[in-house]
Design a protein around this motif. Structure first.
Motif, PDB file in Angstrom:
ATOM      1  N   LEU A 166       0.824  -1.209   0.000  1.00 38.75           N
ATOM      2  CA  LEU A 166       0.000   0.000   0.000  1.00 38.75           C
ATOM      3  C   LEU A 166       0.857   1.259   0.000  1.00 38.75           C
ATOM      4  O   LEU A 166       0.583   2.214  -0.738  1.00 38.75           O
ATOM      5  CB  LEU A 166      -0.935  -0.004   1.213  1.00 38.75           C
ATOM      6  N   ALA A 167       1.909   1.274   0.815  1.00 42.22           N
ATOM      7  CA  ALA A 167       2.778   2.450   0.867  1.00 42.22           C
ATOM      8  C   ALA A 167       3.414   2.705  -0.498  1.00 42.22           C
ATOM      9  O   ALA A 167       3.461   3.852  -0.979  1.00 42.22           O
ATOM     10  CB  ALA A 167       3.848   2.263   1.942  1.00 42.22           C
ATOM     11  N   GLU A 168       3.900   1.646  -1.133  1.00 44.14           N
ATOM     12  CA  GLU A 168       4.541   1.808  -2.443  1.00 44.14           C
ATOM     13  C   GLU A 168       3.559   2.313  -3.488  1.00 44.14           C
ATOM     14  O   GLU A 168       3.881   3.201  -4.292  1.00 44.14           O
ATOM     15  CB  GLU A 168       5.134   0.470  -2.889  1.00 44.14           C
ATOM     16  N   GLU A 169       2.358   1.751  -3.503  1.00 48.61           N
ATOM     17  CA  GLU A 169       1.388   2.126  -4.527  1.00 48.61           C
ATOM     18  C   GLU A 169       0.841   3.534  -4.309  1.00 48.61           C
ATOM     19  O   GLU A 169       0.564   4.251  -5.275  1.00 48.61           O
ATOM     20  CB  GLU A 169       0.248   1.104  -4.563  1.00 48.61           C
ATOM     21  N   LEU A 170       0.695   3.938  -3.063  1.00 49.26           N
ATOM     22  CA  LEU A 170       0.238   5.309  -2.800  1.00 49.26           C
ATOM     23  C   LEU A 170       1.305   6.323  -3.214  1.00 49.26           C
ATOM     24  O   LEU A 170       0.996   7.364  -3.800  1.00 49.26           O
ATOM     25  CB  LEU A 170      -0.116   5.471  -1.321  1.00 49.26           C
ATOM     26  N   VAL A 171       2.565   6.013  -2.932  1.00 46.31           N
ATOM     27  CA  VAL A 171       3.652   6.884  -3.396  1.00 46.31           C
ATOM     28  C   VAL A 171       3.675   6.927  -4.920  1.00 46.31           C
ATOM     29  O   VAL A 171       3.839   7.986  -5.530  1.00 46.31           O
ATOM     30  CB  VAL A 171       5.008   6.410  -2.837  1.00 46.31           C
ATOM     31  N   ALA A 172       3.509   5.760  -5.562  1.00 46.18           N
ATOM     32  CA  ALA A 172       3.506   5.702  -7.023  1.00 46.18           C
ATOM     33  C   ALA A 172       2.390   6.540  -7.625  1.00 46.18           C
ATOM     34  O   ALA A 172       2.512   7.047  -8.738  1.00 46.18           O
ATOM     35  CB  ALA A 172       3.385   4.248  -7.488  1.00 46.18           C
ATOM     36  N   ALA A 173       1.294   6.698  -6.868  1.00 48.75           N
ATOM     37  CA  ALA A 173       0.160   7.508  -7.328  1.00 48.75           C
ATOM     38  C   ALA A 173       0.354   8.988  -7.041  1.00 48.75           C
ATOM     39  O   ALA A 173      -0.547   9.790  -7.300  1.00 48.75           O
ATOM     40  CB  ALA A 173      -1.127   7.012  -6.681  1.00 48.75           C
ATOM     41  N   GLY A 174       1.506   9.343  -6.483  1.00 49.40           N
ATOM     42  CA  GLY A 174       1.794  10.750  -6.209  1.00 49.40           C
ATOM     43  C   GLY A 174       1.267  11.251  -4.884  1.00 49.40           C
ATOM     44  O   GLY A 174       1.236  12.456  -4.641  1.00 49.40           O
ATOM     45  N   ILE A 175       0.866  10.336  -4.012  1.00 52.10           N
ATOM     46  CA  ILE A 175       0.331  10.716  -2.701  1.00 52.10           C
ATOM     47  C   ILE A 175       1.459  10.688  -1.681  1.00 52.10           C
ATOM     48  O   ILE A 175       2.226   9.728  -1.619  1.00 52.10           O
ATOM     49  CB  ILE A 175      -0.807   9.763  -2.287  1.00 52.10           C
ATOM     50  N   ARG A 176       1.573  11.713  -0.882  1.00 56.53           N
ATOM     51  CA  ARG A 176       2.669  11.807   0.078  1.00 56.53           C
ATOM     52  C   ARG A 176       2.207  11.977   1.528  1.00 56.53           C
ATOM     53  O   ARG A 176       2.955  11.706   2.458  1.00 56.53           O
ATOM     54  CB  ARG A 176       3.570  13.000  -0.280  1.00 56.53           C
ATOM     55  N   ASP A 177       0.974  12.407   1.721  1.00 55.02           N
ATOM     56  CA  ASP A 177       0.514  12.812   3.048  1.00 55.02           C
ATOM     57  C   ASP A 177      -0.180  11.662   3.775  1.00 55.02           C
ATOM     58  O   ASP A 177      -1.347  11.753   4.149  1.00 55.02           O
ATOM     59  CB  ASP A 177      -0.423  14.017   2.948  1.00 55.02           C
ATOM     60  N   PHE A 178       0.523  10.552   3.999  1.00 54.89           N
ATOM     61  CA  PHE A 178      -0.095   9.386   4.621  1.00 54.89           C
ATOM     62  C   PHE A 178       0.948   8.593   5.401  1.00 54.89           C
ATOM     63  O   PHE A 178       2.157   8.791   5.266  1.00 54.89           O
ATOM     64  CB  PHE A 178      -0.712   8.467   3.553  1.00 54.89           C
ATOM     65  N   LYS A 179       0.450   7.660   6.192  1.00 56.14           N
ATOM     66  CA  LYS A 179       1.294   6.665   6.850  1.00 56.14           C
ATOM     67  C   LYS A 179       0.506   5.371   6.956  1.00 56.14           C
ATOM     68  O   LYS A 179      -0.660   5.372   7.359  1.00 56.14           O
ATOM     69  CB  LYS A 179       1.744   7.135   8.229  1.00 56.14           C
TER      70      LYS A 179
END
Length: 306
Positions: free
Chosen positions: A150-163
């Protein structure tokens, strides 16, 4: 062109036992490239080839081909155009692709059901607090593969504001170090966190994590009826929160369970989750699927708090 896209991962042999959770599932065929002087060590672990061993070997991995790492191999590979030397490049190898290649696979519910909903929710900005950040909780996260995915795919989607937070009662100092090292190697150490919590009670979770920042929580092959029941009815769960669960489940009402593992008492009845969540949640997915190796039926369930 009959060539297939291959996933190739460098895996230091000295760490293969400690990092075995990064290998493919045992029913998936794969090949290994190994130096001849390390062949016995690789066979011993992957294939269970242990001369004079008294203990019953574990189920071996499904190694279809063993390639020897020597000059002849690389000469032939280069001649066939399947190996390219980066000659004359003073900067070294090209930047790695993102996400890094995986030998392991995430849970299908997480990949095919939960992730698209999270991406859509972020686009709609429905899961945000005032500072724009949000958390995703993996309950009983174990080796942390779904956290990583999930972390990798969210970063790949350009999302940064998460944990993405992995929660497990086994996360002592040693186990936490293992999963944190894994996340660091994958490049998502700053987007992940491991927390040791006893998940027998929802209150333990609420004390450790700010519920208002949670966009989603999910369980994979983890079933605590009391915990899930409280999640379904808790007044502290904010509207819009997603809850996902992937677990063994009977395929229809009244079905039998003809497998030794897991035991029938830990298997969900077909409508058990939908009955628990129907009054306060919108049920987005409630499907029966097959597990990947033994033909057991599982439920892929996702609901959204009204």
């Amino acid at each position: 062109d009959n060539r297939k896209n291959l996933t190739v991962v460098q895996f230091p042999l000295e760490f293969i036992k400690a990092r075995s959770f990064e290998l493919p599932a045992r029913h998936i065929e794969f090949s290994i490239l190994v130096p001849e002087d390390c062949l016995e060590q690789a066979e011993s672990f992957l294939l269970g080839v242990k001369p004079n061993a008294r203990k019953r070997p574990l189920t071996p991995w499904k190694v279809s081909h063993v390639l020897l790492d020597n000059d002849d191999f690389w000469k032939n590979a280069r001649a066939m155009g399947i190996a390219i030397w980066n000659e004359g490049n003073e900067t070294g190898t090209p930047p790695a692709s993102w996400p890094l290649p995986r030998l392991w696979q995430p849970d299908p519910m997480v990949e095919e059901r939960l992730l698209p909903l999270l991406l859509e929710a972020h686009r709609r900005k429905t899961h945000k607090d005032d500072d724009g950040s949000f958390h995703i909780l993996d309950l009983a996260s174990g080796s942390g593969r779904d956290v990583t995915f999930l972390a990798e795919e969210l970063v790949a989607a350009g999302i940064r504001d998460f944990k993405v937070i992995g929660i497990d009662h086994r996360y002592n100092d040693k186990e936490s170090l293992i999963v944190n090292d894994f996340w660091d190697r994958r490049g998502v150490g700053d987007k992940t966190e491991a927390i040791k919590i006893n998940l027998s009670q929802l209150e333990n979770l609420e004390e450790a994590v700010s519920v208002s920042k949670i966009a989603a929580m999910y369980c994979v092959r983890f079933w605590k009826p009391e915990l899930v029941g409280k999640i379904a009815t808790s007044s502290s769960i904010p509207p819009g929160l997603l809850f996902g669960l992937s677990h063994f489940c009977k395929p229809y009402t009244g079905a039998s369970w003809n497998f030794d593992h897991p035991s029938e008492k830990t298997v969900l009845e077909r409508d058990q989750l939908s009955d628990m969540f129907a009054s306060q949640w919108d049920i987005l997915h409630d499907e029966i699927a097959m597990d990947s190796d033994h033909g057991r039926t599982m439920i892929h369930f996702v609901a959204k708090r009204r």
